[in-house]
Enzyme design. Structure first.
Site, PDB file in Angstrom:
ATOM      1  CE  LYS A  89      -3.455   2.712   2.329  1.00  0.00           C
ATOM      2  NZ  LYS A  89      -4.003   3.144   3.638  1.00  0.00           N
ATOM      3  N   GLY A 150      -8.700   9.343   9.237  1.00  0.00           N
ATOM      4  CA  GLY A 150      -9.110   9.443  10.628  1.00  0.00           C
ATOM      5  C   GLY A 150     -10.085  10.552  10.936  1.00  0.00           C
ATOM      6  N   GLY A 177     -11.445   8.022   6.035  1.00  0.00           N
ATOM      7  CA  GLY A 177     -12.537   8.932   6.330  1.00  0.00           C
ATOM      8  C   GLY A 177     -13.863   8.283   6.661  1.00  0.00           C
ATOM      9  CG  ASN A 198      -6.670   1.352  11.198  1.00  0.00           C
ATOM     10  OD1 ASN A 198      -5.469   1.519  11.074  1.00  0.00           O
ATOM     11  ND2 ASN A 198      -7.153   0.877  12.332  1.00  0.00           N
ATOM     12  CB  SER A 199      -9.606   5.869  12.161  1.00  0.00           C
ATOM     13  OG  SER A 199      -8.279   6.134  11.786  1.00  0.00           O
TER      14      SER A 199
END
Length: 248
Positions: A89, A150, A177, A198-199
């Protein structure tokens, strides 16, 4: 796809990865190598015979740094048993306030890494022209951001992401986002091939529950895309026929 950063503990990360049902997990090469807080033992915490590792170049500010870290990531994957893993990535982010990717540095790094046999998954702004250029140089996917990393703002670039999806000959992954399952579903309804979250999971009060919710949102969005939504109209359309109604 899910990430491994920002969790309060390794245990929460492990539970969330399982609950999500994901098959690809991204790992920040630099943070694992330096044993950054929250990343100690991370590489050993997951069963890499069941999950595909996606090393990422998080923390790299230039193309040169990203190329070097990508090479280290490939070696890390091999050490953990994934001998044929050439995935990376690609993140080139010099902007520390908004964490927006550098389009020029990303393209430069992508060109070199493709030449070195990497399957490059570049993280980019929702720029249709850049996405097409990255496809032309041989990237395996493009990963446009929904909104800044995030931020939890959801999909703020819907029109551009739709253009990218419509014109791409490679998979499109909406990355960054997304905060809720409905937003993950929206990305899939638009025709994205995957999302990376993720976040929104790691920062939830119950990460494992949120991971499961995101999984269901992705599935619903994908099914809706395949089913085909009805067209948008400016007028009403009765669901029951007007013929055969009771009259005086």
């Amino acid at each position: 796809m899910t990430g491994t950063g920002k969790y309060r503990s390794i245990e929460e990360m492990q539970q969330s990865v399982i609950a999500s049902g994901c098959e690809i997990v991204t790992v920040a090469v630099r943070r694992v190598q330096t044993k950054a807080p929250g990343h100690e033992g991370l590489a050993e915490a997951l069963d890499w015979t069941k999950i595909w590792m996606l090393p990422n170049t998080a923390g790299c500010k230039t193309a040169e740094e990203a190329i070097r870290v990508a090479r280290l990531g490939r070696e890390m994957a091999k050490l953990l048993g994934q001998e044929d893993n050439n995935f990376v990535k690609l993140e080139v982010i010099p902007d520390l306030k908004y964490l927006l990717p550098d389009p020029i540095g990303t393209l430069e790094a992508a060109e070199q890494l493709v030449k070195e046999g990497f399957a490059v998954l570049p993280y980019i702004n929702a720029d249709p022209l850049l996405a097409k250029r990255l496809e032309e140089v041989g990237c395996a996917t493009v990963m446009p951001l929904g909104s800044p990393i995030g931020s939890g703002q959801g999909i703020k670039n819907e029109a551009n992401i739709q253009i990218i999806i419509e014109n791409a000959g490679i998979p499109v992954v909406v990355d960054a986002g997304l905060a809720t399952p409905s937003e993950a579903s929206q990305a899939m309804e638009m025709g994205a091939d995957a999302v990376l979250i993720n976040s929104a999971i790691a920062g939830a009060k119950n990460p494992a529950a949120m991971a499961r919710a995101m999984s269901l949102g992705v599935q619903a969005g994908r099914l809706a895309n395949l089913a085909g939504r009805i067209p948008v109209k400016v007028y009403a359309s009765a669901s029951s026929p007007l013929s055969g109604t009771i009259s005086d």
